[in-house]
Design a protein around this motif. Structure first.
Motif, short mmCIF file in Angstrom:
data_model
loop_
_atom_site.label_atom_id
_atom_site.label_comp_id
_atom_site.label_asym_id
_atom_site.label_seq_id
_atom_site.Cartn_x
_atom_site.Cartn_y
_atom_site.Cartn_z
N VAL A 4 0.78 -1.25 0.19
CA VAL A 4 -0.14 -0.01 0.03
C VAL A 4 0.99 1.18 0.01
CG1 VAL A 4 -1.80 1.18 1.28
CG2 VAL A 4 -1.72 -1.12 1.12
N SER A 10 -5.30 2.96 -1.53
CA SER A 10 -5.56 2.84 -0.03
C SER A 10 -6.28 1.49 -0.31
CB SER A 10 -6.26 3.91 0.49
OG SER A 10 -7.54 3.95 -0.34
N LYS A 11 -6.76 0.92 0.88
CA LYS A 11 -7.64 -0.20 1.22
C LYS A 11 -8.90 -0.10 0.13
CE LYS A 11 -6.48 -2.12 5.50
NZ LYS A 11 -6.95 -2.48 6.77
N ASP A 12 -9.68 1.04 0.13
CA ASP A 12 -10.73 1.03 -0.77
C ASP A 12 -10.50 1.48 -2.28
OD1 ASP A 12 -10.38 3.84 -0.38
OD2 ASP A 12 -12.11 4.26 0.65
N GLU A 45 -11.35 4.87 8.47
CA GLU A 45 -10.23 5.27 8.88
C GLU A 45 -10.07 6.82 8.65
OE1 GLU A 45 -7.45 4.40 10.92
OE2 GLU A 45 -8.62 2.46 11.48
N LYS A 60 -0.24 6.01 9.59
CA LYS A 60 -1.01 4.67 9.28
C LYS A 60 -1.43 4.97 7.85
CE LYS A 60 -4.03 3.55 12.85
NZ LYS A 60 -5.25 3.76 13.76
N GLU A 62 -3.52 3.70 5.89
CA GLU A 62 -4.86 3.61 5.50
C GLU A 62 -5.69 4.94 6.03
OE1 GLU A 62 -4.43 1.62 9.39
OE2 GLU A 62 -3.29 1.67 7.67
N ARG A 63 -5.00 5.63 7.08
CA ARG A 63 -6.00 6.77 7.48
C ARG A 63 -5.94 8.03 6.68
NH1 ARG A 63 -3.80 8.03 13.20
NH2 ARG A 63 -2.10 8.81 11.86
N TYR A 79 -3.23 10.84 3.01
CA TYR A 79 -3.19 9.66 3.71
C TYR A 79 -1.99 9.54 4.66
CZ TYR A 79 -7.13 7.09 1.47
OH TYR A 79 -8.27 6.72 1.05
#
Length: 80
Positions: A4, A10-12, A45, A60, A62-63, A79
């Motif tokens: 990542v 990001s995750k999404d 997040e 972080k 992903e935040r 991010y």
């Protein structure tokens, strides 16, 4: 484990540039309109950073960090 890269993906699968396009110059609120973005549509997040507020320096990837001005207008999105 997938790589990542902050600000790229990001995750999404939304980049900070995508979020920046959605949020810059708007305020966060309960519903969408021309000048407001609904808080419930933010990623799980996230954190809103107000001027002169303290925040942790932990990283972080992903935040989503949403920086706002005194009047609540979004000024920066990234991010980390």
């Amino acid at each position: 484990m997938p790589l990542v890269v902050p600000g790229i993906q990001s995750k999404d699968n939304s980049s900070s540039e995508d979020w920046s396009n959605k949020l810059m110059g708007k305020k966060l609120g309960d519903a969408h309109d021309n000048m407001t973005f609904a808080k419930q549509d933010l990623p799980k997040e996230h954190r809103v950073v107000k001027p002169d507020s303290m925040s942790t320096m932990d990283f972080k990837p992903e935040r989503l960090n949403i920086h706002v001005a005194e009047d609540g207008t979004v000024t920066n999105v990234k991010y980390g």
